[in-house]
Design a protein around this motif. Structure first.
Motif, mmCIF file in Angstrom:
data_model
loop_
_atom_site.group_PDB
_atom_site.id
_atom_site.type_symbol
_atom_site.label_atom_id
_atom_site.label_comp_id
_atom_site.label_asym_id
_atom_site.label_seq_id
_atom_site.Cartn_x
_atom_site.Cartn_y
_atom_site.Cartn_z
ATOM 1 N N TYR A 29 -0.631 77.643 -96.904
ATOM 2 C CA TYR A 29 0.800 77.394 -97.061
ATOM 3 C C TYR A 29 1.472 77.149 -95.707
ATOM 4 C CZ TYR A 29 5.522 77.836 -98.947
ATOM 5 O OH TYR A 29 6.820 77.591 -99.317
ATOM 6 N N VAL A 30 1.239 78.050 -94.726
ATOM 7 C CA VAL A 30 1.959 77.906 -93.453
ATOM 8 C C VAL A 30 1.409 76.763 -92.606
ATOM 9 C CG1 VAL A 30 2.669 80.318 -93.406
ATOM 10 C CG2 VAL A 30 0.546 79.654 -92.260
ATOM 11 N N LEU A 31 0.129 76.404 -92.798
ATOM 12 C CA LEU A 31 -0.441 75.317 -92.003
ATOM 13 C C LEU A 31 -0.046 73.940 -92.542
ATOM 14 C CD1 LEU A 31 -4.100 76.577 -91.308
ATOM 15 C CD2 LEU A 31 -2.097 76.758 -89.829
ATOM 16 N N ASP A 32 0.358 73.883 -93.799
ATOM 17 C CA ASP A 32 0.674 72.602 -94.418
ATOM 18 C C ASP A 32 2.091 72.163 -94.014
ATOM 19 O OD1 ASP A 32 1.156 70.437 -96.049
ATOM 20 O OD2 ASP A 32 0.199 71.320 -97.799
ATOM 21 N N PRO A 33 2.224 71.059 -93.278
ATOM 22 C CA PRO A 33 3.558 70.613 -92.821
ATOM 23 C C PRO A 33 4.490 70.245 -93.963
ATOM 24 C CG PRO A 33 1.793 69.497 -91.609
ATOM 25 C CD PRO A 33 1.148 70.199 -92.758
ATOM 26 N N ALA A 34 3.945 69.936 -95.136
ATOM 27 C CA ALA A 34 4.766 69.482 -96.250
ATOM 28 C C ALA A 34 5.401 70.626 -97.029
ATOM 29 C CB ALA A 34 3.927 68.618 -97.197
ATOM 30 N N ARG A 35 4.995 71.851 -96.767
ATOM 31 C CA ARG A 35 5.538 72.982 -97.514
ATOM 32 C C ARG A 35 6.953 73.317 -97.021
ATOM 33 N NH1 ARG A 35 2.573 74.482 -102.116
ATOM 34 N NH2 ARG A 35 0.390 73.931 -101.696
ATOM 35 N N ALA A 76 -0.571 65.595 -92.281
ATOM 36 C CA ALA A 76 -1.736 66.449 -92.531
ATOM 37 C C ALA A 76 -1.734 66.964 -93.969
ATOM 38 C CB ALA A 76 -1.750 67.614 -91.557
ATOM 39 N N ILE A 77 -2.913 67.060 -94.550
ATOM 40 C CA ILE A 77 -3.117 67.598 -95.895
ATOM 41 C C ILE A 77 -4.020 68.820 -95.765
ATOM 42 C CG2 ILE A 77 -4.001 67.153 -98.213
ATOM 43 C CD1 ILE A 77 -3.628 64.119 -97.539
ATOM 44 N N VAL A 89 -8.578 70.834 -93.525
ATOM 45 C CA VAL A 89 -7.408 70.156 -92.963
ATOM 46 C C VAL A 89 -7.769 68.700 -92.708
ATOM 47 C CG1 VAL A 89 -5.730 70.095 -91.095
ATOM 48 C CG2 VAL A 89 -6.639 72.303 -91.876
ATOM 49 N N GLN A 90 -7.067 67.815 -93.370
ATOM 50 C CA GLN A 90 -7.295 66.381 -93.215
ATOM 51 C C GLN A 90 -6.064 65.759 -92.567
ATOM 52 O OE1 GLN A 90 -7.619 62.434 -96.085
ATOM 53 N NE2 GLN A 90 -8.131 64.434 -96.932
ATOM 54 N N ILE A 91 -6.276 65.044 -91.449
ATOM 55 C CA ILE A 91 -5.171 64.376 -90.756
ATOM 56 C C ILE A 91 -5.473 62.878 -90.763
ATOM 57 C CG2 ILE A 91 -3.750 64.376 -88.671
ATOM 58 C CD1 ILE A 91 -5.096 67.064 -87.942
ATOM 59 N N PRO A 92 -5.042 62.183 -91.808
ATOM 60 C CA PRO A 92 -5.436 60.775 -91.985
ATOM 61 C C PRO A 92 -5.052 59.870 -90.823
ATOM 62 C CG PRO A 92 -4.473 61.657 -94.011
ATOM 63 C CD PRO A 92 -4.231 62.675 -92.938
ATOM 64 N N LYS A 95 -7.476 60.468 -88.147
ATOM 65 C CA LYS A 95 -8.884 60.454 -88.574
ATOM 66 C C LYS A 95 -9.608 61.724 -88.096
ATOM 67 C CE LYS A 95 -10.757 57.026 -90.081
ATOM 68 N NZ LYS A 95 -11.058 56.558 -91.443
ATOM 69 N N VAL A 96 -8.964 62.862 -88.342
ATOM 70 C CA VAL A 96 -9.538 64.163 -87.978
ATOM 71 C C VAL A 96 -9.698 64.995 -89.244
ATOM 72 C CG1 VAL A 96 -9.119 66.354 -86.776
ATOM 73 C CG2 VAL A 96 -8.616 64.184 -85.631
ATOM 74 N N ILE A 97 -10.849 65.613 -89.394
ATOM 75 C CA ILE A 97 -11.104 66.508 -90.525
ATOM 76 C C ILE A 97 -11.601 67.848 -89.987
ATOM 77 C CG2 ILE A 97 -13.482 65.710 -90.881
ATOM 78 C CD1 ILE A 97 -11.052 66.502 -93.731
#
Length: 388
Positions: A29-35, A76-77, A89-92, A95-97
């Motif tokens: 939850y806290v790592l997800d920027p969209a929350r 980031a997802i 953690v996917q950062i499209p 291109k970092v996973i």
């Protein structure tokens, strides 16, 4: 004393402190920027900085602090339990996973790290431009198993806690979210990291209510716990036995509930050896430990290079490498904890006796120490000779 323990914590209230699944939910939850917590990508960036810091000495490390600073993390997802991987953690746009395996009080299961690594390498392949990072997040930066943990980098929990604490104290984020992040950081420090005040309280409780606590413990059947208590009751005898076997002075160290610690007294004259911080009263930088994993009942034999002045830790580490001593893992000393040598011992089976398994475990301890001690001793004496 009751007031000192009377601290409301929402995470303790829901039984989260030892539940890795619930830790995974909160971190996701806290790592997800969209929350809607108001932190944006700050928590994720802080987490990635902590990972870059912990792996900075790794020759194969694929994440640098400057990279993290320049990355756009807004898209980031963050997934939890993606094909059983604790956090992904996917950062499209970059291109970092990043695959994260979280171990609070547990140890890795057979083959899981190898399986997760294969999943990531198949689905986010380097040939398609993806940068991959595999993080093994534990209390003290334990090394993943040599057989299954290839490619995984050790990340100590205190690195992450310090990083999240910096975000919480900046004043960003929504007030409720900031309060929860403060509470989470405090819970981790209180329950899982070194907290001398709580250690003192625990000792006082044992002094004042030892009989009642002994009674409660005796009513909880647990063979591996009984083995650990059997060893703890014979802490000094075991140290004497190891001293005789290795022909060196080994002393019992202040230990924790599921950890039995020993120090190498003959190394105390080594420059910087007694400059450790925040770990044990002797301040020794290198300790041998026997750790019990509460959930599985298995044991782990470990030698740790603990926290202290970086230049002192680096000198000890370099001397070990110079004489060809066994050092598990390919990376450097990290910022605080560095597991040097490790061996896992399966849990006792139901029909084993406490005394019999404890004796077998002590024999394993001797064999484990003999497997590397000669070169370690050479490395330590080499440092004394350099100074003199």
């Amino acid at each position: 004393m009751s007031a000192a323990l009377d601290i409301f914590c929402p995470f303790d209230a829901v039984g989260m402190n030892n539940q890795e699944i619930r830790h995974g939910f909160f971190l996701r939850y806290v790592l997800d920027p969209a929350r809607p917590h108001g932190f944006g990508a700050e928590c994720l960036r802080a987490f990635m900085w902590s990972a870059a810091e912990a792996t900075q000495d790794d020759p194969d490390g694929s994440l640098k602090a400057l990279d993290v600073h320049l990355m756009n993390l807004d898209d980031a997802i963050v997934d939890r339990e993606y094909k059983s991987i604790d956090l992904l953690v996917q950062i499209p746009s970059e291109k970092v996973i990043i695959a994260i395996e979280l171990k609070i009080d547990a140890m890795e299961h057979s083959g899981q790290l190898r399986r997760y690594r294969r999943i990531i390498r198949d689905e986010y392949s380097v040939s398609k431009g993806w940068r991959q990072l595999f993080l093994f997040l534990t209390k003290r930066g334990d090394l993943p198993s040599e057989e299954d943990g290839k490619g995984w980098r050790s990340l100590p929990l205190d690195n992450v806690v310090d990083a999240l604490d910096r975000v919480a104290t900046k004043g960003s984020g929504q007030p409720e979210a900031r309060m929860m992040l403060h509470a989470y950081v405090a819970m981790l420090r209180r329950r899982h990291l070194n907290d001398q005040r709580m250690e003192d309280l625990a000792r006082k409780l044992w002094r004042e209510h030892g009989e009642a606590l002994d009674y409660l413990i005796s009513r909880k059947p647990d063979l591996s716990s009984d083995v650990m208590q059997f060893l703890a009751d014979r802490h000094k005898d075991i140290a004497d036995r190891l001293s005789g076997s290795l022909k060196t002075m080994i002393e019992p160290e202040h230990s924790a509930k599921n950890e039995l610690r020993f120090g190498f007294a003959d190394w105390d004259s080594i420059p910087g050896m007694l400059e450790g911080t925040g770990w044990n009263p002797s301040k020794r930088l290198i300790l041998f430990m026997v750790k019990r994993e509460p959930k599985s009942g298995s044991f782990r034999l470990q030698v740790y290079l603990g926290p202290g002045p970086r230049e002192r830790r680096q000198a000890l580490f370099d001397s070990l490498k110079a004489v060809g001593a066994r050092v598990d893992g390919k990376w450097g000393i990290q910022e605080s904890w560095r597991q040097l040598v490790v061996k896992d011992i399966p849990a006792p089976v139901d029909d084993e006796f406490v005394e019999g398994f404890a004796e077998k475990l002590q024999a394993e301890m001797q064999n484990f120490l003999h497997s590397f001690f000669a070169l370690y001793d050479t490395a330590m004496k080499r440092l004394v000779e350099v100074v003199t």
